[in-house]
Design a protein around this motif. Structure first.
Motif, PDB file in Angstrom:
ATOM      1  N   ASP A   1      58.156  57.856  41.440  1.00 47.51           N
ATOM      2  CA  ASP A   1      57.307  57.210  40.504  1.00 47.51           C
ATOM      3  C   ASP A   1      56.267  56.439  41.433  1.00 47.51           C
ATOM      4  O   ASP A   1      56.518  55.985  42.484  1.00 47.51           O
ATOM      5  N   VAL A   2      55.004  56.524  40.756  1.00 44.09           N
ATOM      6  CA  VAL A   2      53.751  55.974  41.367  1.00 44.09           C
ATOM      7  C   VAL A   2      53.232  55.322  40.081  1.00 44.09           C
ATOM      8  O   VAL A   2      53.221  55.854  39.136  1.00 44.09           O
ATOM      9  N   ARG A   3      53.101  53.895  40.504  1.00 39.89           N
ATOM     10  CA  ARG A   3      52.296  53.161  39.639  1.00 39.89           C
ATOM     11  C   ARG A   3      51.240  52.387  40.245  1.00 39.89           C
ATOM     12  O   ARG A   3      51.063  52.105  41.425  1.00 39.89           O
ATOM     13  N   VAL A   4      49.882  52.521  39.694  1.00 35.43           N
ATOM     14  CA  VAL A   4      48.658  52.325  39.979  1.00 35.43           C
ATOM     15  C   VAL A   4      48.242  50.978  39.598  1.00 35.43           C
ATOM     16  O   VAL A   4      48.252  50.622  38.309  1.00 35.43           O
ATOM     17  N   GLY A   5      47.774  49.969  40.362  1.00 34.95           N
ATOM     18  CA  GLY A   5      47.252  48.793  39.900  1.00 34.95           C
ATOM     19  C   GLY A   5      46.114  48.401  40.709  1.00 34.95           C
ATOM     20  O   GLY A   5      45.236  49.396  41.230  1.00 34.95           O
ATOM     21  N   LYS A   6      45.670  47.472  40.492  1.00 37.43           N
ATOM     22  CA  LYS A   6      44.333  46.632  41.426  1.00 37.43           C
ATOM     23  C   LYS A   6      44.463  45.317  41.709  1.00 37.43           C
ATOM     24  O   LYS A   6      45.379  44.818  41.256  1.00 37.43           O
ATOM     25  N   VAL A   7      43.946  45.036  42.877  1.00 39.12           N
ATOM     26  CA  VAL A   7      43.712  43.808  43.681  1.00 39.12           C
ATOM     27  C   VAL A   7      42.470  43.260  43.380  1.00 39.12           C
ATOM     28  O   VAL A   7      41.491  43.746  43.923  1.00 39.12           O
ATOM     29  N   ILE A   8      42.143  42.011  42.788  1.00 42.47           N
ATOM     30  CA  ILE A   8      40.782  41.464  42.619  1.00 42.47           C
ATOM     31  C   ILE A   8      40.702  40.140  43.575  1.00 42.47           C
ATOM     32  O   ILE A   8      41.665  39.175  43.362  1.00 42.47           O
ATOM     33  N   GLU A   9      40.009  40.038  44.615  1.00 48.12           N
ATOM     34  CA  GLU A   9      39.768  39.055  45.621  1.00 48.12           C
ATOM     35  C   GLU A   9      38.625  38.241  44.948  1.00 48.12           C
ATOM     36  O   GLU A   9      37.670  38.765  44.944  1.00 48.12           O
ATOM     37  N   LEU A  10      38.785  36.831  44.976  1.00 49.72           N
ATOM     38  CA  LEU A  10      37.937  36.152  44.464  1.00 49.72           C
ATOM     39  C   LEU A  10      37.728  34.997  45.779  1.00 49.72           C
ATOM     40  O   LEU A  10      38.677  34.170  46.060  1.00 49.72           O
ATOM     41  N   ASP A  11      36.439  34.502  45.868  1.00 48.89           N
ATOM     42  CA  ASP A  11      36.076  33.101  46.531  1.00 48.89           C
ATOM     43  C   ASP A  11      36.002  31.904  45.567  1.00 48.89           C
ATOM     44  O   ASP A  11      35.018  32.118  44.716  1.00 48.89           O
ATOM     45  N   VAL A  12      36.754  31.123  45.484  1.00 44.58           N
ATOM     46  CA  VAL A  12      36.620  30.122  44.309  1.00 44.58           C
ATOM     47  C   VAL A  12      36.526  28.625  45.048  1.00 44.58           C
ATOM     48  O   VAL A  12      36.799  28.490  46.257  1.00 44.58           O
ATOM     49  N   ALA A  13      36.105  27.758  44.393  1.00 42.25           N
ATOM     50  CA  ALA A  13      35.816  26.395  44.897  1.00 42.25           C
ATOM     51  C   ALA A  13      37.056  25.779  45.137  1.00 42.25           C
ATOM     52  O   ALA A  13      37.905  25.820  44.518  1.00 42.25           O
ATOM     53  N   GLU A  14      36.961  24.951  46.364  1.00 46.45           N
ATOM     54  CA  GLU A  14      37.963  24.028  46.736  1.00 46.45           C
ATOM     55  C   GLU A  14      38.433  23.356  45.386  1.00 46.45           C
ATOM     56  O   GLU A  14      37.637  22.732  44.751  1.00 46.45           O
ATOM     57  N   GLY A  15      39.450  23.257  45.122  1.00 44.25           N
ATOM     58  CA  GLY A  15      40.067  22.366  43.892  1.00 44.25           C
ATOM     59  C   GLY A  15      40.260  23.266  42.713  1.00 44.25           C
ATOM     60  O   GLY A  15      40.884  22.920  41.764  1.00 44.25           O
ATOM     61  N   THR A  16      40.045  24.514  42.894  1.00 50.23           N
ATOM     62  CA  THR A  16      40.389  25.425  41.718  1.00 50.23           C
ATOM     63  C   THR A  16      41.825  25.683  41.425  1.00 50.23           C
ATOM     64  O   THR A  16      42.444  25.774  42.686  1.00 50.23           O
ATOM     65  N   THR A  17      42.226  25.565  40.361  1.00 47.39           N
ATOM     66  CA  THR A  17      43.811  25.682  40.479  1.00 47.39           C
ATOM     67  C   THR A  17      44.287  27.209  39.965  1.00 47.39           C
ATOM     68  O   THR A  17      43.387  27.795  39.682  1.00 47.39           O
ATOM     69  N   GLU A  18      45.435  27.531  40.177  1.00 44.02           N
ATOM     70  CA  GLU A  18      46.065  28.626  39.924  1.00 44.02           C
ATOM     71  C   GLU A  18      46.115  28.825  38.349  1.00 44.02           C
ATOM     72  O   GLU A  18      45.638  30.039  37.996  1.00 44.02           O
ATOM     73  N   GLU A  19      46.163  27.782  37.813  1.00 46.45           N
ATOM     74  CA  GLU A  19      46.139  27.872  36.296  1.00 46.45           C
ATOM     75  C   GLU A  19      44.594  28.239  35.694  1.00 46.45           C
ATOM     76  O   GLU A  19      44.358  29.363  34.863  1.00 46.45           O
ATOM     77  N   GLN A  20      43.468  27.988  36.295  1.00 50.12           N
ATOM     78  CA  GLN A  20      42.190  28.423  36.134  1.00 50.12           C
ATOM     79  C   GLN A  20      41.952  29.720  36.336  1.00 50.12           C
ATOM     80  O   GLN A  20      41.332  30.555  35.921  1.00 50.12           O
ATOM     81  N   VAL A  21      42.457  30.239  37.685  1.00 55.28           N
ATOM     82  CA  VAL A  21      42.366  31.698  38.064  1.00 55.28           C
ATOM     83  C   VAL A  21      43.254  32.498  36.952  1.00 55.28           C
ATOM     84  O   VAL A  21      42.817  33.399  36.494  1.00 55.28           O
ATOM     85  N   ALA A  22      44.481  31.922  36.739  1.00 54.41           N
ATOM     86  CA  ALA A  22      45.335  32.769  35.462  1.00 54.41           C
ATOM     87  C   ALA A  22      44.275  32.942  34.299  1.00 54.41           C
ATOM     88  O   ALA A  22      44.447  33.897  33.548  1.00 54.41           O
ATOM     89  N   GLU A  23      43.525  31.857  34.001  1.00 56.44           N
ATOM     90  CA  GLU A  23      42.654  31.902  32.670  1.00 56.44           C
ATOM     91  C   GLU A  23      41.804  32.973  32.812  1.00 56.44           C
ATOM     92  O   GLU A  23      41.448  33.523  31.764  1.00 56.44           O
ATOM     93  N   MET A  24      41.080  32.975  33.959  1.00 56.05           N
ATOM     94  CA  MET A  24      40.106  34.134  34.350  1.00 56.05           C
ATOM     95  C   MET A  24      40.492  35.463  34.128  1.00 56.05           C
ATOM     96  O   MET A  24      40.039  36.565  33.569  1.00 56.05           O
TER      97      MET A  24
END
Length: 80
Positions: free
Chosen positions: A39-62
């Protein structure tokens, strides 16, 4: 943006959602003699440069609002 840190969002199809791209890759691998791949499943990885202090929850909201289609995709957030 002064200081930046890396955020990585990994997006993958939910179980049960058809993955024609993954199926095509599996078929091509079989054609190349790699029959051990079941089986093969294809996904994607998105890398972001975010400001210091950006939380995991904020990125999850994005991810929820733009980066992933939450109807058919799951996502995982990692901050470096």
């Amino acid at each position: 943006m002064k200081s930046a840190r890396k955020a990585r969002v990994t997006v993958s199809l939910k179980p049960g959602v058809l993955d024609p791209q993954g199926r095509a890759i599996q078929h091509a691998l079989e054609g190349l003699g790699f029959g051990q791949v079941s089986d093969v499943r294809v996904g994607k990885v998105i890398e972001l440069d975010v400001a210091e202090g950006t939380t995991e929850e904020q990125v999850a909201e994005m991810a929820r609002k733009l980066l992933a289609n939450t109807v058919i995709e799951n996502f995982k957030v990692e901050l470096a």
